[in-house]
Design an enzyme around this catalytic site. Structure first.
Site, PDB file in Angstrom:
ATOM      1  N   TYR A 156      84.083  18.256  67.562  1.00  0.00           N
ATOM      2  CA  TYR A 156      82.995  18.677  68.455  1.00  0.00           C
ATOM      3  C   TYR A 156      82.102  19.699  67.753  1.00  0.00           C
ATOM      4  O   TYR A 156      80.892  19.720  67.924  1.00  0.00           O
ATOM      5  CB  TYR A 156      83.555  19.237  69.782  1.00  0.00           C
ATOM      6  CG  TYR A 156      84.243  20.581  69.671  1.00  0.00           C
ATOM      7  CD1 TYR A 156      83.546  21.755  69.891  1.00  0.00           C
ATOM      8  CD2 TYR A 156      85.590  20.666  69.318  1.00  0.00           C
ATOM      9  CE1 TYR A 156      84.177  22.989  69.775  1.00  0.00           C
ATOM     10  CE2 TYR A 156      86.220  21.887  69.207  1.00  0.00           C
ATOM     11  CZ  TYR A 156      85.512  23.042  69.420  1.00  0.00           C
ATOM     12  OH  TYR A 156      86.128  24.262  69.291  1.00  0.00           O
ATOM     13  N   SER A 215      78.013   7.305  77.018  1.00  0.00           N
ATOM     14  CA  SER A 215      77.907   8.742  76.717  1.00  0.00           C
ATOM     15  C   SER A 215      76.797   8.992  75.702  1.00  0.00           C
ATOM     16  O   SER A 215      76.937   8.700  74.513  1.00  0.00           O
ATOM     17  CB  SER A 215      79.244   9.283  76.186  1.00  0.00           C
ATOM     18  OG  SER A 215      79.607   8.634  74.993  1.00  0.00           O
ATOM     19  N   GLY A 275      70.056  18.874  62.468  1.00  0.00           N
ATOM     20  CA  GLY A 275      69.371  17.573  62.348  1.00  0.00           C
ATOM     21  C   GLY A 275      68.101  17.510  63.160  1.00  0.00           C
ATOM     22  O   GLY A 275      67.126  16.863  62.755  1.00  0.00           O
ATOM     23  N   ARG A 276      68.066  18.182  64.299  1.00  0.00           N
ATOM     24  CA  ARG A 276      66.874  18.022  65.132  1.00  0.00           C
ATOM     25  C   ARG A 276      65.655  18.717  64.521  1.00  0.00           C
ATOM     26  O   ARG A 276      64.518  18.378  64.880  1.00  0.00           O
ATOM     27  CB  ARG A 276      67.127  18.462  66.574  1.00  0.00           C
ATOM     28  CG  ARG A 276      67.462  19.885  66.810  1.00  0.00           C
ATOM     29  CD  ARG A 276      67.686  20.086  68.300  1.00  0.00           C
ATOM     30  NE  ARG A 276      68.727  19.201  68.783  1.00  0.00           N
ATOM     31  CZ  ARG A 276      69.932  19.599  69.239  1.00  0.00           C
ATOM     32  NH1 ARG A 276      70.210  20.877  69.317  1.00  0.00           N
ATOM     33  NH2 ARG A 276      70.815  18.726  69.642  1.00  0.00           N
ATOM     34  N   ARG A 295      32.887   5.032  61.746  1.00  0.00           N
ATOM     35  CA  ARG A 295      32.441   4.202  62.880  1.00  0.00           C
ATOM     36  C   ARG A 295      31.147   4.749  63.491  1.00  0.00           C
ATOM     37  O   ARG A 295      31.064   5.933  63.837  1.00  0.00           O
ATOM     38  CB  ARG A 295      33.547   4.205  63.948  1.00  0.00           C
ATOM     39  CG  ARG A 295      33.184   3.560  65.249  1.00  0.00           C
ATOM     40  CD  ARG A 295      33.130   2.066  65.133  1.00  0.00           C
ATOM     41  NE  ARG A 295      32.927   1.425  66.417  1.00  0.00           N
ATOM     42  CZ  ARG A 295      32.669   0.129  66.538  1.00  0.00           C
ATOM     43  NH1 ARG A 295      32.571  -0.645  65.465  1.00  0.00           N
ATOM     44  NH2 ARG A 295      32.502  -0.400  67.737  1.00  0.00           N
ATOM     45  N   THR A 344      67.662  14.540  74.122  1.00  0.00           N
ATOM     46  CA  THR A 344      66.387  14.277  74.805  1.00  0.00           C
ATOM     47  C   THR A 344      65.664  15.607  75.067  1.00  0.00           C
ATOM     48  O   THR A 344      66.251  16.691  74.968  1.00  0.00           O
ATOM     49  CB  THR A 344      66.629  13.587  76.169  1.00  0.00           C
ATOM     50  OG1 THR A 344      67.341  14.511  77.007  1.00  0.00           O
ATOM     51  CG2 THR A 344      67.426  12.300  76.031  1.00  0.00           C
ATOM     52  N   SER A 345      64.397  15.484  75.469  1.00  0.00           N
ATOM     53  CA  SER A 345      63.608  16.705  75.730  1.00  0.00           C
ATOM     54  C   SER A 345      64.258  17.558  76.817  1.00  0.00           C
ATOM     55  O   SER A 345      64.277  18.788  76.711  1.00  0.00           O
ATOM     56  CB  SER A 345      62.180  16.331  76.118  1.00  0.00           C
ATOM     57  OG  SER A 345      61.536  15.760  75.002  1.00  0.00           O
ATOM     58  N   GLY A 364      39.138   3.124  69.635  1.00  0.00           N
ATOM     59  CA  GLY A 364      38.632   2.192  70.649  1.00  0.00           C
ATOM     60  C   GLY A 364      39.498   0.941  70.687  1.00  0.00           C
ATOM     61  O   GLY A 364      40.721   1.014  70.533  1.00  0.00           O
ATOM     62  N   GLU A 404      68.679  12.487  69.103  1.00  0.00           N
ATOM     63  CA  GLU A 404      69.185  13.819  68.722  1.00  0.00           C
ATOM     64  C   GLU A 404      68.970  14.853  69.846  1.00  0.00           C
ATOM     65  O   GLU A 404      68.617  16.001  69.600  1.00  0.00           O
ATOM     66  CB  GLU A 404      68.597  14.273  67.387  1.00  0.00           C
ATOM     67  CG  GLU A 404      69.060  13.347  66.261  1.00  0.00           C
ATOM     68  CD  GLU A 404      69.042  13.931  64.886  1.00  0.00           C
ATOM     69  OE1 GLU A 404      69.182  15.155  64.749  1.00  0.00           O
ATOM     70  OE2 GLU A 404      68.883  13.151  63.936  1.00  0.00           O
TER      71      GLU A 404
HETATM   72  C1  LIG Z   1      66.310   4.362  68.096  1.00  0.00           C
HETATM   73  C2  LIG Z   1      67.507   5.198  68.405  1.00  0.00           C
HETATM   74  C3  LIG Z   1      68.275   5.703  67.361  1.00  0.00           C
HETATM   75  C4  LIG Z   1      69.420   6.445  67.641  1.00  0.00           C
HETATM   76  N1  LIG Z   1      70.216   6.875  66.599  1.00  0.00           N
HETATM   77  C5  LIG Z   1      71.415   7.443  66.878  1.00  0.00           C
HETATM   78  C6  LIG Z   1      72.346   7.711  65.824  1.00  0.00           C
HETATM   79  O1  LIG Z   1      72.072   7.489  64.632  1.00  0.00           O
HETATM   80  N2  LIG Z   1      73.559   8.236  66.162  1.00  0.00           N
HETATM   81  C7  LIG Z   1      73.906   8.500  67.455  1.00  0.00           C
HETATM   82  O2  LIG Z   1      75.021   8.964  67.661  1.00  0.00           O
HETATM   83  N3  LIG Z   1      73.037   8.268  68.476  1.00  0.00           N
HETATM   84  C8  LIG Z   1      71.807   7.734  68.207  1.00  0.00           C
HETATM   85  N4  LIG Z   1      70.927   7.448  69.233  1.00  0.00           N
HETATM   86  C9  LIG Z   1      71.308   7.754  70.606  1.00  0.00           C
HETATM   87  C10 LIG Z   1      70.503   8.886  71.206  1.00  0.00           C
HETATM   88  O3  LIG Z   1      70.877  10.100  70.646  1.00  0.00           O
HETATM   89  C11 LIG Z   1      70.692   8.825  72.734  1.00  0.00           C
HETATM   90  O4  LIG Z   1      69.992   7.683  73.195  1.00  0.00           O
HETATM   91  C12 LIG Z   1      70.200  10.088  73.415  1.00  0.00           C
HETATM   92  O5  LIG Z   1      71.028  11.156  73.105  1.00  0.00           O
HETATM   93  C13 LIG Z   1      70.119   9.915  74.947  1.00  0.00           C
HETATM   94  O6  LIG Z   1      71.304   9.381  75.453  1.00  0.00           O
HETATM   95  P1  LIG Z   1      71.232   8.139  76.486  1.00  0.00           P
HETATM   96  O7  LIG Z   1      70.393   7.089  75.842  1.00  0.00           O
HETATM   97  O8  LIG Z   1      72.605   7.779  76.867  1.00  0.00           O
HETATM   98  O9  LIG Z   1      70.431   8.697  77.714  1.00  0.00           O
HETATM   99  P2  LIG Z   1      71.053   9.542  78.962  1.00  0.00           P
HETATM  100  O10 LIG Z   1      71.924  10.624  78.437  1.00  0.00           O
HETATM  101  O11 LIG Z   1      71.629   8.597  79.944  1.00  0.00           O
HETATM  102  O12 LIG Z   1      69.738  10.178  79.550  1.00  0.00           O
HETATM  103  C14 LIG Z   1      68.848   9.468  80.424  1.00  0.00           C
HETATM  104  C15 LIG Z   1      67.850  10.459  80.993  1.00  0.00           C
HETATM  105  O13 LIG Z   1      68.566  11.450  81.775  1.00  0.00           O
HETATM  106  C16 LIG Z   1      68.223  12.741  81.347  1.00  0.00           C
HETATM  107  N5  LIG Z   1      69.399  13.627  81.459  1.00  0.00           N
HETATM  108  C17 LIG Z   1      70.678  13.372  81.098  1.00  0.00           C
HETATM  109  N6  LIG Z   1      71.458  14.444  81.327  1.00  0.00           N
HETATM  110  C18 LIG Z   1      70.660  15.395  81.842  1.00  0.00           C
HETATM  111  C19 LIG Z   1      70.858  16.735  82.274  1.00  0.00           C
HETATM  112  N7  LIG Z   1      72.051  17.317  82.203  1.00  0.00           N
HETATM  113  N8  LIG Z   1      69.796  17.419  82.748  1.00  0.00           N
HETATM  114  C20 LIG Z   1      68.576  16.843  82.807  1.00  0.00           C
HETATM  115  N9  LIG Z   1      68.319  15.592  82.412  1.00  0.00           N
HETATM  116  C21 LIG Z   1      69.340  14.878  81.932  1.00  0.00           C
HETATM  117  C22 LIG Z   1      67.798  12.580  79.877  1.00  0.00           C
HETATM  118  O14 LIG Z   1      66.955  13.642  79.472  1.00  0.00           O
HETATM  119  C23 LIG Z   1      67.087  11.233  79.917  1.00  0.00           C
HETATM  120  O15 LIG Z   1      65.762  11.419  80.304  1.00  0.00           O
HETATM  121  C24 LIG Z   1      69.755   6.730  68.971  1.00  0.00           C
HETATM  122  C25 LIG Z   1      68.972   6.240  70.027  1.00  0.00           C
HETATM  123  C26 LIG Z   1      67.870   5.454  69.745  1.00  0.00           C
HETATM  124  C27 LIG Z   1      67.066   4.898  70.905  1.00  0.00           C
END
Ligand SMILES: Cc1cc2nc3c(=O)[nH]c(=O)nc-3n(C[C@H](O)[C@H](O)[C@H](O)COP(=O)(O)OP(=O)(O)OC[C@H]3O[C@@H](n4cnc5c(N)ncnc54)[C@H](O)[C@@H]3O)c2cc1C
Length: 389
Positions: free
Chosen positions: A242, A140, A252-253, A278, A375-376, A349, A373
């Site tokens: 939640y 998750s 946070g974001r 350079r 994804t895009s 370069g 925090e």
């Molecule tokens: C270096 C690092 C530090 C982190 N630190 C923390 C932390 O301190 N605490 C914490 O709780 N978490 C942390 N995370 C977790 C981070 O928040 C998650 O990795 C992130 O939310 C994405 O979740 P996932 O990796 O499971 O990817 P997924 O949710 O599986 O997503 C995979 C892809 O599917 C896309 N996707 C998923 N659902 C949808 C949708 N509904 N519509 C369109 N596209 C979708 C996503 O955009 C992504 O491109 C960290 C992650 C990393 C890599």
């Protein structure tokens, strides 16, 4: 036209108050003096030295919003944004350490902690204790509320069982905000936030990830095996975790936006210095108009990203709605950071591709801004929902 001139015009967003300016300058100066010499070694060893962490506490950037009465800086969220930006310009790994401490952990404690929780935890956080924020799990991430970590009442305490993944600061932290579901049949309304200390029985910090970027920042798995948590360590209310999770991450974001504009500023600074020095075809490469235009475009994009970040932070501090602005600032600034860092590599370069120069690291570090925090795609979903309902 006779308009009302009695009111002062609104301040430009990037104009800092004297106090903000002094604070920002002190962090800038610290980053150049204390962090810059360690950046490469920290990246290679994937570790932040304890001595540097102690200095960050002494500087006052580990408890920025902790009220003065609890020994903190008593400053604003905007100050946290300035600190994260100033540190990330030199090392985005230090930026995220400070970001998680302030914009997630302390922010949640100040907002959701009762008097007892605030008294027990805030003085420590400002003095010497690092915090982590544990929401994500292997199954998750974006769908965070599908978590499988459970909490059950046992012997007058809470017992947590499950695993968290990707937890920033986990290697250094002593206090963890952990989200678990107390009644899965209630769906997200069972999610509860708990304060777990490193020494609690049944709690272990697991494997540390070997990452592409922000390598010095620790990212670990957390394991809970009948981990006992006192009742008094529920943060907020049972079943309202939640809200703690969503509302803290909404703020946070903006901090991640700050990390990304700091990173872009660092990359641009290196690119400008290098292109002035350079020489090719008998002159500095900064004299070629194509290069000048690339730098001008990068600076313009960075300014736009900074305005989005500062606006979201100032909206939050003035208690106005900021959800859309925060999502916009994160997606835009993380894309700008990747573009500017990529340009910096190009302008160096071949030297941009090797570790003797600082820009390849910033390029690697930039990628995470589009992932953690939210994804895009998730930021776009938030923006679209606000626009289209
Ligand atoms: C270096 C690092 C530090 C982190 N630190 C923390 C932390 O301190 N605490 C914490 O709780 N978490 C942390 N995370 C977790 C981070 O928040 C998650 O990795 C992130 O939310 C994405 O979740 P996932 O990796 O499971 O990817 P997924 O949710 O599986 O997503 C995979 C892809 O599917 C896309 N996707 C998923 N659902 C949808 C949708 N509904 N519509 C369109 N596209 C979708 C996503 O955009 C992504 O491109 C960290 C992650 C990393 C890599």
């Amino acid at each position: 036209m006779t308009t009302q001139h009695s009111e002062l015009p609104a301040q430009p967003l990037t104009r800092l108050s004297e106090d903000e300016q002094l604070f920002r300058d002190s962090v800038y100066e610290f980053a150049d003096r204390e962090i810059r010499p360690l950046v490469r070694e920290m990246d290679e060893q994937a570790k932040i030295p304890k001595a540097l962490i102690d200095k960050l506490f002494d500087l006052g950037v580990m408890g920025i919003e902790v009220p003065d009465s609890f020994g903190g800086g008593g400053a604003s969220f905007f100050h946290s944004v300035l600190a994260v930006e100033a540190l990330s310009r030199v090392d985005p790994s230090i930026g995220v350490l400070v970001d998680v401490q302030n914009t997630l952990v302390i922010n949640a404690l100040v907002r959701w902690g009762n008097e007892d929780v605030r008294k027990r935890y805030l003085p420590k956080m400002a003095a010497d204790t690092i915090g982590a924020y544990a929401l994500s799990e292997a199954g998750s991430g974006s769908d965070a509320f599908a978590m499988t970590t459970r909490a059950a009442e046992r012997d007058g305490e809470w017992a947590l069982t499950g695993r968290k993944l990707w937890i920033t600061n986990a290697n250094e932290a002593d206090v963890f905000i952990v989200f678990a579901n107390v009644s899965p049949e209630a769906g997200y309304r069972g999610i509860t936030a708990f304060l777990v200390e490193r020494g609690f029985s049944g709690f272990t910090v697991g494997k540390k990830e070997d990452k592409l970027g922000i390598r010095a920042s620790s990212t670990c798995e957390l394991l809970f095996d009948d981990c006992r948590v006192p009742r008094a360590n529920v943060l907020g209310e049972v079943g309202k975790g939640y809200k703690v999770a969503i509302e803290t991450l909404n703020e946070g974001r903006i901090g991640i936006g700050a990390q990304m504009i700091g990173l872009a500023q660092g990359a641009l600074h290196h690119a400008m210095a290098y292109t002035r020095e350079r020489k090719q075809f008998g002159k500095a490469i900064a004299e070629f108009q194509a290069v000048q235009h690339q730098i001008a475009r990068a600076a313009t994009e960075l300014e736009a990203a900074r305005l989005l970040v500062y606006n979201a932070a100032r909206l939050r501090d003035s208690r106005q709605p900021f959800l859309t602005e925060a999502a916009m600032c994160k997606i835009f600034s993380s894309e700008v950071a990747e573009r500017v860092a990529s340009l910096a590599v190009n302008l160096f370069g071949g030297y941009g591709f090797v570790k003797d120069y600082p820009v390849e690291k910033l390029y690697r570090d930039a990628k995470i801004g589009q992932i953690y925090e939210g994804t895009s795609n998730l930021q776009l979903q938030t923006i679209a929902k606000q626009l289209l309902g």
